[in-house]
Design an enzyme around this catalytic site. Structure first.
Site, mmCIF file in Angstrom:
data_model
loop_
_atom_site.group_PDB
_atom_site.id
_atom_site.type_symbol
_atom_site.label_atom_id
_atom_site.label_comp_id
_atom_site.label_asym_id
_atom_site.label_seq_id
_atom_site.Cartn_x
_atom_site.Cartn_y
_atom_site.Cartn_z
ATOM 1 N N ASP A 13 0.814 -1.225 0.000
ATOM 2 C CA ASP A 13 0.000 0.000 0.000
ATOM 3 C C ASP A 13 0.841 1.265 0.000
ATOM 4 O O ASP A 13 0.448 2.288 0.562
ATOM 5 C CB ASP A 13 -0.964 0.014 1.205
ATOM 6 C CG ASP A 13 -1.738 -1.279 1.318
ATOM 7 O OD1 ASP A 13 -2.250 -1.721 0.289
ATOM 8 O OD2 ASP A 13 -1.800 -1.845 2.426
ATOM 9 N N LYS A 16 2.122 2.165 -5.098
ATOM 10 C CA LYS A 16 2.882 1.686 -6.266
ATOM 11 C C LYS A 16 2.118 1.876 -7.574
ATOM 12 O O LYS A 16 2.709 2.193 -8.597
ATOM 13 C CB LYS A 16 3.221 0.197 -6.092
ATOM 14 C CG LYS A 16 4.162 -0.081 -4.930
ATOM 15 C CD LYS A 16 4.480 -1.554 -4.795
ATOM 16 C CE LYS A 16 3.347 -2.405 -4.332
ATOM 17 N NZ LYS A 16 2.868 -2.153 -2.988
ATOM 18 N N GLY A 40 -3.980 -4.525 -4.440
ATOM 19 C CA GLY A 40 -4.975 -3.571 -4.928
ATOM 20 C C GLY A 40 -4.238 -2.305 -5.305
ATOM 21 O O GLY A 40 -3.818 -1.552 -4.436
ATOM 22 N N HIS A 41 -3.990 -2.112 -6.586
ATOM 23 C CA HIS A 41 -3.226 -0.949 -7.035
ATOM 24 C C HIS A 41 -4.176 0.125 -7.555
ATOM 25 O O HIS A 41 -4.909 -0.094 -8.520
ATOM 26 C CB HIS A 41 -2.202 -1.372 -8.098
ATOM 27 C CG HIS A 41 -1.130 -2.265 -7.537
ATOM 28 N ND1 HIS A 41 -0.240 -2.955 -8.311
ATOM 29 C CD2 HIS A 41 -0.818 -2.560 -6.254
ATOM 30 C CE1 HIS A 41 0.577 -3.632 -7.524
ATOM 31 N NE2 HIS A 41 0.235 -3.422 -6.270
ATOM 32 N N GLN A 225 2.408 -5.983 -2.995
ATOM 33 C CA GLN A 225 2.659 -6.007 -1.543
ATOM 34 C C GLN A 225 3.941 -5.223 -1.233
ATOM 35 O O GLN A 225 4.238 -4.285 -1.940
ATOM 36 C CB GLN A 225 2.740 -7.449 -1.010
ATOM 37 C CG GLN A 225 1.401 -8.182 -0.982
ATOM 38 C CD GLN A 225 1.032 -8.830 -2.296
ATOM 39 O OE1 GLN A 225 1.846 -9.491 -2.903
ATOM 40 N NE2 GLN A 225 -0.197 -8.660 -2.719
HETATM 41 P P1 IMP Z 1 -2.474 -12.925 1.933
HETATM 42 O O1 IMP Z 1 -1.504 -12.386 0.965
HETATM 43 O O2 IMP Z 1 -3.909 -12.716 1.539
HETATM 44 O O3 IMP Z 1 -2.190 -14.353 2.294
HETATM 45 O O4 IMP Z 1 -2.328 -12.101 3.317
HETATM 46 C C1 IMP Z 1 -1.162 -12.196 4.124
HETATM 47 C C2 IMP Z 1 -0.816 -10.850 4.761
HETATM 48 O O5 IMP Z 1 -0.403 -9.951 3.748
HETATM 49 C C3 IMP Z 1 -1.991 -10.180 5.465
HETATM 50 O O6 IMP Z 1 -1.481 -9.457 6.581
HETATM 51 C C4 IMP Z 1 -2.510 -9.196 4.424
HETATM 52 O O7 IMP Z 1 -3.180 -8.103 5.008
HETATM 53 C C5 IMP Z 1 -1.214 -8.773 3.786
HETATM 54 N N1 IMP Z 1 -1.369 -8.327 2.380
HETATM 55 C C6 IMP Z 1 -1.548 -9.092 1.295
HETATM 56 N N2 IMP Z 1 -1.619 -8.332 0.191
HETATM 57 C C7 IMP Z 1 -1.457 -7.063 0.574
HETATM 58 C C8 IMP Z 1 -1.396 -5.818 -0.131
HETATM 59 O O8 IMP Z 1 -1.486 -5.733 -1.350
HETATM 60 N N3 IMP Z 1 -1.208 -4.699 0.642
HETATM 61 C C9 IMP Z 1 -1.060 -4.769 1.988
HETATM 62 N N4 IMP Z 1 -1.098 -5.910 2.676
HETATM 63 C C10 IMP Z 1 -1.292 -7.049 1.988
#
Ligand code: IMP
Length: 430
Positions: A13, A16, A40-41, A225
């Site tokens: 977040d 990017k 989520g971009h 991420q």
């Molecule tokens: P997962 O990727 O859905 O398995 O989530 C694992 C961890 O990564 C959790 O704490 C999510 O909130 C975090 N996470 C996954 N994708 C994002 C992202 O795009 N932005 C921020 N946090 C993320």
């Protein structure tokens, strides 16, 4: 520079999407190399807000080819919906400008189900996943039982593979989770609807990138991420299931490390985190609330409120090292406007009283450290008409030069507002 990797230097977040949108004006190819629709971009064009989960933000530019590399996990139903959303907004998305690796793994309905069941089962040790099936899809890939996009070409083979997976998962569901088992027909029906649609997009991304490279094309590798969520270098187990660091671009797109000419690390002027896990600079007070409100800090994928805190220089410097960042792009500077003083953590104080500026990834240690802050003067406002660093308030310039010293690399791009045009380029790319 011909090939640039862009990554997040914090917990995701970082903004990017907007930086990729700017760079993709000059890039011939934009390639996603890891993650899935947990990302989520967000890109804001005029009064239009577009949130992309799978497709690189480069799709919003004409003449840019977007690619989804082998390192990404793909939910074809969600991908279909994203393509339709873009087409409705008037953007062209065809197999001409969107290419998907045939080696990318599929996120199937049972991955989402297993993600939810596993989280339920963790009790107070929840990771706080996005419930998109990311972890279970990568787990199958590593267990060598995953389903690749190419397996969709032969539905008999697909059925055999999926049935094997379902049998394994149903044992776990019935005996450990004590919940409803999965039926093959359900998975089949969810997939068959999109199979013929997705097949023409499939390709060998690595081979296409090789051809592009020989033609002198410019390639931007778009990370999702952030570094703290990297499966190896983040705050394990409160991480995602892929390598979010720049090295992941080579593995997840199929290019050698010597092909990479530069690494842009995107960094918010403060820090946010969604989901569970330690966060040394987290602010539980009014300042944290004000940053969250001004920065509209809600997850683009899940809508969850983000935890907010000051910039963590200890982690930033670690991120610069593990990614090999050559240039920082700093976002959301405008959100910090109006604070009398701004803080940056420059080291951690351990319960023993010892201070260190080295990052530690063990959660039980990270949970107990206390950030040691440096306090800098704030700025009232960032004037809208600023087009160069020299026109910025002195206090902003001081803040940035301090960030450069702490991070050990230069700041090359500044994002000063949500719109596509709110940007100051200090050192250009490509
Ligand atoms: P997962 O990727 O859905 O398995 O989530 C694992 C961890 O990564 C959790 O704490 C999510 O909130 C975090 N996470 C996954 N994708 C994002 C992202 O795009 N932005 C921020 N946090 C993320």
């Amino acid at each position: 520079m011909q090939n640039i990797v862009l990554v997040g230097t914090q917990w995701g977040d970082e903004g990017k999407g907007k930086i990729v949108d700017y760079l993709s004006e000059k890039a011939d190819y934009v390639v996603r190399f890891q993650g899935g629709n947990n990302a989520g971009h967000t890109v804001i064009i005029g009064d239009q807000k577009i949130v992309l989960h799978f497709i690189p933000s480069g799709i919003l530019r004409q003449n840019t080819v977007c690619m989804i590399g082998n390192g990404v996990v793909v939910n074809i139903k969600a991908l279909f919906e994203e393509v339709k959303m873009l087409q409705k907004l008037g953007f062209q998305v065809t197999p001409e400008n969107l290419r998907i690796s045939e080696n990318a793994h599929l996120i199937l309905p049972y991955h989402i189900y297993m993600d939810i069941l596993a989280e339920k089962n963790r009790g107070d040790q929840k990771i706080g996943t996005t419930a998109k099936g990311i972890g279970p899809a990568y787990a199958d890939k590593i267990s060598r039982t995953g389903i690749r996009m190419s397996h969709l070409r032969d539905m008999k083979d697909f059925e055999q593979r999926v049935r094997y997976n379902i049998e394994q998962k149903n044992t776990l569901i019935a005996h450990l989770y004590k919940d409803e088992v999965i039926e093959y027909q359900y998975v089949h029906d969810e997939i068959i609807e999109f199979r013929d649609w997705v097949l023409p997009f499939l390709t060998n991304v690595s081979t296409e990138l090789r051809q592009a490279h020989h033609k002198g094309k410019k390639v931007l590798f778009e990370g999702a991420q952030g570094t703290s969520l990297d499966i190896d270098h983040g705050t394990y187990p409160f991480v995602t299931s892929s390598n979010t660091v720049a090295g992941g671009a080579c593995v997840g797109a199929g290019v050698g490390p010597t092909m990479i000419d530069g690494v842009i690390g995107v960094c918010k002027a403060y820090t946010t985190r969604v989901g569970s896990g330690p966060f040394p600079t987290e602010l539980m007070d009014e300042v944290g609330k004000a940053i969250a409100q001004k920065g509209q800090e809600f997850g683009a994928t899940t809508g969850r409120p983000r935890r907010c805190g000051w910039l963590d220089g200890v982690f930033l410097s670690h991120a610069v090292w593990v990614n090999g960042v050559t240039d920082l792009a700093m976002t959301k500077l405008d959100v910090l406007s109006g604070f009398e003083t701004i803080k940056i953590a420059t080291s951690y104080r351990y319960p023993t009283g010892v201070t260190s500026n080295a990052f530690v990834s063990e959660n039980d240690v990270l949970e107990k450290v206390e950030p040691v802050y440096e306090e800098l003067s704030g700025w009232e406002v960032i004037p809208k008409d600023c087009t160069s660093l020299a026109q910025m308030p002195q206090t902003v310039q001081k803040f940035l030069s301090r960030v450069e010293e702490i991070a050990g690399t230069r700041v090359s791009l500044l994002s000063t507002g949500p719109d596509r045009r709110d940007q100051i380029v200090i050192h250009d790319f490509f």
